[in-house]
Design an enzyme around this catalytic site. Sequence first.
Site, PDB file in Angstrom:
ATOM      1  N   SER A 249       0.714  -1.235  -0.057  1.00  0.00           N
ATOM      2  CA  SER A 249      -0.085   0.078  -0.025  1.00  0.00           C
ATOM      3  C   SER A 249       0.875   1.286   0.063  1.00  0.00           C
ATOM      4  CB  SER A 249      -0.947   0.171   1.041  1.00  0.00           C
ATOM      5  OG  SER A 249      -0.035   0.096   2.570  1.00  0.00           O
TER       6      SER A 249
ATOM      7  N   GLU B 282      -0.405  11.291 -10.193  1.00  0.00           N
ATOM      8  CA  GLU B 282      -1.572  10.860 -10.680  1.00  0.00           C
ATOM      9  C   GLU B 282      -2.798  11.012  -9.849  1.00  0.00           C
ATOM     10  OE1 GLU B 282      -0.428   6.906 -11.025  1.00  0.00           O
ATOM     11  OE2 GLU B 282       1.136   7.356 -12.265  1.00  0.00           O
TER      12      GLU B 282
ATOM     13  N   LYS C   2      -5.571   9.681  -7.341  1.00  0.00           N
ATOM     14  CA  LYS C   2      -5.738   8.333  -6.367  1.00  0.00           C
ATOM     15  C   LYS C   2      -7.161   7.646  -6.704  1.00  0.00           C
ATOM     16  CE  LYS C   2      -4.392   6.189  -2.119  1.00  0.00           C
ATOM     17  NZ  LYS C   2      -5.889   5.530  -1.773  1.00  0.00           N
TER      18      LYS C   2
ATOM     19  N   CYS D  87     -14.024  -0.671  35.057  1.00  0.00           N
ATOM     20  CA  CYS D  87     -14.142  -1.293  33.692  1.00  0.00           C
ATOM     21  C   CYS D  87     -15.585  -1.858  33.331  1.00  0.00           C
ATOM     22  CB  CYS D  87     -13.225  -2.399  33.567  1.00  0.00           C
ATOM     23  SG  CYS D  87     -13.411  -3.502  31.972  1.00  0.00           S
TER      24      CYS D  87
HETATM   25  S1  IVH Z   1       0.766   2.933  -6.877  1.00  0.00           S
HETATM   26  C1  IVH Z   1       3.507   0.021  -4.293  1.00  0.00           C
HETATM   27  N1  IVH Z   1      -1.241   4.667  -7.858  1.00  0.00           N
HETATM   28  O1  IVH Z   1      -4.145   3.226  -3.529  1.00  0.00           O
HETATM   29  C2  IVH Z   1       1.968   0.610  -4.297  1.00  0.00           C
HETATM   30  N2  IVH Z   1      -1.616   3.362  -6.379  1.00  0.00           N
HETATM   31  O2  IVH Z   1      -3.600   3.391  -0.566  1.00  0.00           O
HETATM   32  C3  IVH Z   1       1.893   1.319  -5.711  1.00  0.00           C
HETATM   33  N3  IVH Z   1      -4.259   3.315  -5.791  1.00  0.00           N
HETATM   34  O3  IVH Z   1      -2.574  -0.017  -2.791  1.00  0.00           O
HETATM   35  C4  IVH Z   1       0.442   1.916  -5.844  1.00  0.00           C
HETATM   36  N4  IVH Z   1      -4.788   4.922  -7.283  1.00  0.00           N
HETATM   37  O4  IVH Z   1      -4.544   0.188  -4.553  1.00  0.00           O
HETATM   38  C5  IVH Z   1      -0.977   3.973  -6.991  1.00  0.00           C
HETATM   39  N5  IVH Z   1      -2.411   6.032  -9.276  1.00  0.00           N
HETATM   40  C6  IVH Z   1      -2.301   5.066  -8.457  1.00  0.00           C
HETATM   41  C7  IVH Z   1      -3.515   4.773  -7.297  1.00  0.00           C
HETATM   42  C8  IVH Z   1      -3.053   3.769  -6.363  1.00  0.00           C
HETATM   43  C9  IVH Z   1      -5.198   4.378  -6.370  1.00  0.00           C
HETATM   44  C10 IVH Z   1      -4.553   2.584  -4.582  1.00  0.00           C
HETATM   45  C11 IVH Z   1      -3.833   1.306  -4.777  1.00  0.00           C
HETATM   46  C12 IVH Z   1      -2.780   1.210  -3.512  1.00  0.00           C
HETATM   47  C13 IVH Z   1      -3.520   2.021  -2.360  1.00  0.00           C
HETATM   48  C14 IVH Z   1      -2.875   2.785  -1.351  1.00  0.00           C
END
Ligand code: IVH
Length: 708
Positions: free
Chosen positions: A96, A130, A132, A424
């Site tokens: 992640s 990019e 997210k 508690c």
């Molecule tokens: S790069 C090594 N790029 O966000 C991990 N992830 O919160 C490389 N995600 O697990 C991930 N948009 O599922 C990447 N443009 C983007 C993304 C993205 C959404 C997700 C992905 C990741 C999670 C983390």
Amino acid sequence: MSKAARAAKAVEDLSADEAAAELARLAALIAQHDRLYHEQDAPMISDADYDALRQRNEAIEARFPELQRADSPSLKVGAAPAAGFGKVQHSIPMLSLGNAFAPEDVDEFLARIRRFLGLDDGEALEVMAEPKIDGLSCALRYEDGELVQGATRGDGTTGEEITANVRTIADLPQKLKGKGWPEVLEVRGEVYMSRHDFAALNKRQEEAGAKVFANPRNAAAGSLRQLDPKITAERPLHFFGYAWGQVSAPLGATVTEARDRLQSWGFSLNEPSALCNGRDDLLAYYEKIMAERAELPFEIDGVVYKVNRLDLQERLGFVSRAPRWAIAHKFPAERAETKLNAITIQVGRTGALTPVANLEPISVGGVVVARATLHNEDEIARKDVREGDHVIIQRAGDVIPQVVSAVLAKRPKNSKHYVFPTTCPCPLATPVVRPKGEVVARCSGGLECPHQQVRQLMHFVSRNAFDIEGLGVENIQEFWDAGLIKAPADIFRLRDHREAILERERWAEQSVANLLQAIEDRRRIGLDRFVYALGIRQIGEATAKLLARSYGDFAGLRTAMIAAEKERAAAAEARKPEEVGETYAELCNIEGIGMSMADDLVGFFGEDHNLAVLNDLAGELTIEAVAAPATSDSPVAGKTVVFTGSLQTMTRSEAKAKAESLGAKVAGSVSKKTDYVVIGADAGSKAKKAEALGLTMLSEEEWQNLIG
Ligand code: IVH
């Protein structure tokens, strides 16, 4: 032979070559009719004709099984629903991302990268930005350009096999377009549903009296993780490719190049993206996307920054579960106002008491929230939040919703300050203790407290621990209340209570069989997961991994911990806490383990009660030694290394990360167990000690040669 003539030929009369051509024609034709039927609601042939095409496809495959195509319709929609998802071991873990919320976090991200790589301020560092996407991450494997496997992220190491489901996603290439793709290509990205499709789906669901989804993310997840791919096919899912796993050849030198190539092979990219240089550029991009957010056809919860050069990404590597070369810059939390009906106290697995706000349910950023955390006694006092107040709550990403403040203008006249309980809430009503200077109040009942016991069990079966499918939080509570489980080992004795479970409401032959099987599947467990599952204070996943790696197997770990506890107790007895013994010192010498952690850890092994629970549990399980890291053939794998002095060709953190990636342990101080001491410029006392102990001392260059 013409296509038409071949199509008319009886299956028995086809040659192998003709059969292969015919299977290709049928796969394309059936896929086309599937799209017309499922997505456009505009079928062009009768159901009977459609069935005839499928039957012909199956008859040819029955005669020539070796000719079955990876994209065969018989593997797609209409395939018998599987009993459950198969598992896929990810060739490279699916990780992640770390989070940034404020501009300072972005500064820190960039500074850390510069420090790690030893970049001068003047040197440029290009970063790709990019959107997210808020969806579900997924890995698609292509061999020779054909889609052969789809998998969810799962726990990052093992995901669910969802090949049949991903095949129904229209804008994802079943076969790669263009040319130049590596023989093996694992594309990673996000499966998502557009806002528009989400609204339409919910409308249909509502009309049909079916489940309505809380947000596009849930809708995408619910649609993709369907045991019956026919249902997935009916859902309008999309895919963005933004990363990759195993590849037999590099995709380029930069993220920019890799993105271009992914696009040329038929993948959609998450746009608008921008190649940025420096924090101002990144922050401008962030603001721009936030302003455009509402107009984008899909939901996003932030933006992602990635170091553009792939060679630098390689050097930066990973820390725990996230790459050092990327970060998610999240959008601010969404807020809403609602009524706080009552404040209740939740007891955590280590006895911490957390006040919880029970709310009039309200939708915040697309998710219905009925409970929010109030953190602790001081927070309630500081915010002066009272039962009966109207409150502002906020939710950011996956974190637990929080109460921000009370709306004083709406406060009822007779409202009273909240008084934190002194006992508690468990039946034992043990006194609550709050040591001076600490914010957390705890139940003093230890593992005698039933609330703590239940929470421990919930942690024990949780996703990153034993991850027992079908044994969630509610079931633990249910079995606990029924007296079926008291301690972790009881879970593995549930098979002796089959009848008792069957008698319970909501349980039937099949569900009980599934549960017991899921439990059996976990009788084998890696030492790291096992240690994490114990729920020892401060021992999270990363630390559990360190311990598992350092001590190898369970017997070794237990012996060492018990010895370390004895040493510590003896030192305390002698009033010389600084003179701890060797085993204890060795534990503290593991990079990443501090004194306070070590104390919680050995303290756990120092209690007879815990040892009894452990022994009982170990008797039910096979605890597997943790496999050495991937590159265990390196000459430094398993060796203990100390770096000292200033290094010239790499920074200290980079040196440490590299050594660890090769399976070495990096220690902070020199002892007779140290295998190599790497001496940089102006090395001081550590070098002297190494010399005195007669250890192997290497120059930076010799070290580089050793690791190749
Ligand atoms: S790069 C090594 N790029 O966000 C991990 N992830 O919160 C490389 N995600 O697990 C991930 N948009 O599922 C990447 N443009 C983007 C993304 C993205 C959404 C997700 C992905 C990741 C999670 C983390």
